[in-house]
Design a protein around this motif. Structure first.
Motif, PDB file in Angstrom:
ATOM      1  N   THR A 101       0.822  -1.216   0.000  1.00 27.08           N
ATOM      2  CA  THR A 101       0.000   0.000   0.000  1.00 27.08           C
ATOM      3  C   THR A 101       0.852   1.260   0.000  1.00 27.08           C
ATOM      4  O   THR A 101       1.871   1.327   0.681  1.00 27.08           O
ATOM      5  N   LYS A 102       0.387   2.246  -0.759  1.00 29.65           N
ATOM      6  CA  LYS A 102       1.056   3.552  -0.719  1.00 29.65           C
ATOM      7  C   LYS A 102       0.560   4.286   0.530  1.00 29.65           C
ATOM      8  O   LYS A 102      -0.612   4.609   0.650  1.00 29.65           O
ATOM      9  N   ILE A 103       1.462   4.525   1.475  1.00 31.25           N
ATOM     10  CA  ILE A 103       1.111   5.159   2.745  1.00 31.25           C
ATOM     11  C   ILE A 103       1.404   6.658   2.668  1.00 31.25           C
ATOM     12  O   ILE A 103       2.426   7.069   2.125  1.00 31.25           O
ATOM     13  N   ASP A 104       0.502   7.448   3.200  1.00 35.50           N
ATOM     14  CA  ASP A 104       0.669   8.905   3.248  1.00 35.50           C
ATOM     15  C   ASP A 104       2.040   9.250   3.836  1.00 35.50           C
ATOM     16  O   ASP A 104       2.435   8.715   4.875  1.00 35.50           O
ATOM     17  N   SER A 105       2.750  10.163   3.176  1.00 38.80           N
ATOM     18  CA  SER A 105       4.101  10.523   3.611  1.00 38.80           C
ATOM     19  C   SER A 105       4.113  11.130   5.019  1.00 38.80           C
ATOM     20  O   SER A 105       5.136  11.111   5.706  1.00 38.80           O
ATOM     21  N   LEU A 106       2.975  11.644   5.468  1.00 36.19           N
ATOM     22  CA  LEU A 106       2.892  12.200   6.825  1.00 36.19           C
ATOM     23  C   LEU A 106       3.007  11.107   7.878  1.00 36.19           C
ATOM     24  O   LEU A 106       3.273  11.381   9.048  1.00 36.19           O
ATOM     25  N   LYS A 107       2.800   9.858   7.464  1.00 35.50           N
ATOM     26  CA  LYS A 107       2.898   8.726   8.397  1.00 35.50           C
ATOM     27  C   LYS A 107       4.255   8.018   8.292  1.00 35.50           C
ATOM     28  O   LYS A 107       4.431   6.919   8.814  1.00 35.50           O
ATOM     29  N   ASN A 108       5.194   8.657   7.627  1.00 40.97           N
ATOM     30  CA  ASN A 108       6.535   8.086   7.527  1.00 40.97           C
ATOM     31  C   ASN A 108       7.148   7.973   8.928  1.00 40.97           C
ATOM     32  O   ASN A 108       7.099   8.927   9.710  1.00 40.97           O
ATOM     33  N   GLY A 109       7.703   6.789   9.258  1.00 41.35           N
ATOM     34  CA  GLY A 109       8.306   6.575  10.563  1.00 41.35           C
ATOM     35  C   GLY A 109       7.334   6.042  11.603  1.00 41.35           C
ATOM     36  O   GLY A 109       7.712   5.808  12.749  1.00 41.35           O
ATOM     37  N   TYR A 110       6.079   5.821  11.201  1.00 36.64           N
ATOM     38  CA  TYR A 110       5.046   5.424  12.160  1.00 36.64           C
ATOM     39  C   TYR A 110       5.110   3.934  12.509  1.00 36.64           C
ATOM     40  O   TYR A 110       5.684   3.131  11.788  1.00 36.64           O
ATOM     41  N   TYR A 111       4.447   3.621  13.605  1.00 36.59           N
ATOM     42  CA  TYR A 111       4.310   2.253  14.123  1.00 36.59           C
ATOM     43  C   TYR A 111       2.866   1.811  13.878  1.00 36.59           C
ATOM     44  O   TYR A 111       1.924   2.538  14.215  1.00 36.59           O
ATOM     45  N   PHE A 112       2.697   0.631  13.269  1.00 36.97           N
ATOM     46  CA  PHE A 112       1.375   0.153  12.862  1.00 36.97           C
ATOM     47  C   PHE A 112       0.964  -1.111  13.619  1.00 36.97           C
ATOM     48  O   PHE A 112       1.792  -1.954  13.950  1.00 36.97           O
ATOM     49  N   LYS A 113      -0.340  -1.199  13.860  1.00 43.70           N
ATOM     50  CA  LYS A 113      -0.934  -2.383  14.486  1.00 43.70           C
ATOM     51  C   LYS A 113      -2.290  -2.594  13.811  1.00 43.70           C
ATOM     52  O   LYS A 113      -3.056  -1.622  13.662  1.00 43.70           O
ATOM     53  N   LYS A 114      -2.563  -3.822  13.381  1.00 47.79           N
ATOM     54  CA  LYS A 114      -3.808  -4.132  12.640  1.00 47.79           C
ATOM     55  C   LYS A 114      -3.975  -3.178  11.448  1.00 47.79           C
ATOM     56  O   LYS A 114      -5.053  -2.657  11.183  1.00 47.79           O
ATOM     57  N   SER A 115      -2.851  -2.931  10.762  1.00 47.36           N
ATOM     58  CA  SER A 115      -2.806  -2.099   9.545  1.00 47.36           C
ATOM     59  C   SER A 115      -3.195  -0.634   9.778  1.00 47.36           C
ATOM     60  O   SER A 115      -3.525   0.080   8.842  1.00 47.36           O
ATOM     61  N   ARG A 116      -3.120  -0.201  11.039  1.00 41.88           N
ATOM     62  CA  ARG A 116      -3.406   1.195  11.359  1.00 41.88           C
ATOM     63  C   ARG A 116      -2.273   1.763  12.214  1.00 41.88           C
ATOM     64  O   ARG A 116      -1.722   1.063  13.041  1.00 41.88           O
ATOM     65  N   PRO A 117      -1.965   3.066  12.034  1.00 40.80           N
ATOM     66  CA  PRO A 117      -0.922   3.663  12.875  1.00 40.80           C
ATOM     67  C   PRO A 117      -1.403   3.805  14.324  1.00 40.80           C
ATOM     68  O   PRO A 117      -2.544   4.206  14.558  1.00 40.80           O
ATOM     69  N   VAL A 118      -0.556   3.430  15.267  1.00 45.02           N
ATOM     70  CA  VAL A 118      -0.865   3.614  16.685  1.00 45.02           C
ATOM     71  C   VAL A 118       0.357   4.264  17.352  1.00 45.02           C
ATOM     72  O   VAL A 118       1.462   4.214  16.834  1.00 45.02           O
ATOM     73  N   LYS A 119       0.123   4.849  18.523  1.00 48.44           N
ATOM     74  CA  LYS A 119       1.216   5.533  19.215  1.00 48.44           C
ATOM     75  C   LYS A 119       2.076   4.501  19.949  1.00 48.44           C
ATOM     76  O   LYS A 119       1.569   3.742  20.765  1.00 48.44           O
ATOM     77  N   PRO A 120       3.382   4.449  19.675  1.00 50.71           N
ATOM     78  CA  PRO A 120       4.241   3.484  20.396  1.00 50.71           C
ATOM     79  C   PRO A 120       4.527   3.961  21.818  1.00 50.71           C
ATOM     80  O   PRO A 120       4.291   5.122  22.133  1.00 50.71           O
TER      81      PRO A 120
END
Length: 252
Positions: free
Chosen positions: A233-252
């Motif tokens: 998937t092409k992920i929004d560049s604003l989410k670069n460096g993010y941590y994902f759980k169940k295919s969604r970004p979550v706060k580590p």
């Protein structure tokens, strides 16, 4: 499109490899167990088998990591996706031949070195991604940077694992900060608590809870979903460096 993946011979790595194969033109299977890797390749269709190159690498042996990157560089000038998937939890304290605690080497340093040497190939691609398989275990991390080899503290297999999973997330953020402007996207993820052989070697309190939670664990197919999602998937560049759980970004 070209993919390199570590730890592809079992669990979520095997599922991710098998399901991503149709989407890539060339795949580098970075593995330590060559007989398992060859069996995995032979399970593919004859057409897909032609796409795959087996690259020997033991992530706890830094010389083999460097050799693996040399082999990949001899075969391609670009790499689109690198999935740092291999990992494990080690019941007893072991020190590698390079002088590192085993979990630190297998789960983090090997991948750090692999990524470092493959960066020129990744940055030569139009939209490169590095995907690091971390874990919710990172939330229990308590890092002592002065004692990464547990020379002074008592070794804990779970704490060591939690620490390196935090390092995976910090490494992901660092990659996005340093190379984001050059087009590199980096993501970390929690696959879920997957019913594989992963925790079978552990004992003590962690081993007890692992066995207790077995009925609630998910399959490797479910566990691989976020890895596959991030690779395809092409992920929004604003989410670069993010941590994902169940295919969604979550706060580590």
């Amino acid at each position: 499109m070209k993919l390199a993946i570590t730890g592809p011979t079992s669990g979520i790595g095997a599922v991710a490899f098998s399901q991503l194969t149709p989407y890539f033109d060339e795949i580098f299977l970075v593995a330590r167990n060559e007989s398992k890797a060859n069996k995995l390749i032979q399970s593919l269709s004859p057409n897909d088998q032609k796409k795959v190159t087996l690259i020997y690498c033991d992530l706890t042996d830094m010389d083999t990591v460097v050799s693996a990157t040399k082999s990949i560089k001899e075969k391609t000038a670009t790499l689109d996706v690198l999935i740092n998937n291999a990992g494990g939890i080690f019941q007893n304290k072991e020190i590698t031949k390079d002088g590192f605690e085993m979990s630190l080497a297998a789960n983090h340093l090997g991948h750090f070195l692999l990524t470092h040497h493959l960066l020129p190939l990744l940055l030569a691609s139009p939209g490169p991604k590095v995907i690091n398989v971390s874990s919710e275990a990172h939330r229990a991390a308590k890092v002592d940077f002065n004692d990464l080899n547990y020379e002074h503290k008592k070794f804990s297999s779970f704490l060591s694992y939690a620490n390196v999973k935090l390092f995976n997330i910090l490494f992901t953020k660092s990659l996005s900060e340093k190379f984001g402007e050059k087009g590199l996207r980096a993501f970390a993820l929690h696959p879920g608590v997957v019913k594989t052989n992963f925790g079978n070697e552990t004992s003590g309190l962690f081993g007890f809870f692992w066995k207790l939670s077995a009925p609630f664990m998910i399959t490797a197919e479910e566990g691989a979903k976020t890895t596959i999602y991030l690779a395809k998937t092409k992920i929004d560049s604003l989410k670069n460096g993010y941590y994902f759980k169940k295919s969604r970004p979550v706060k580590p």
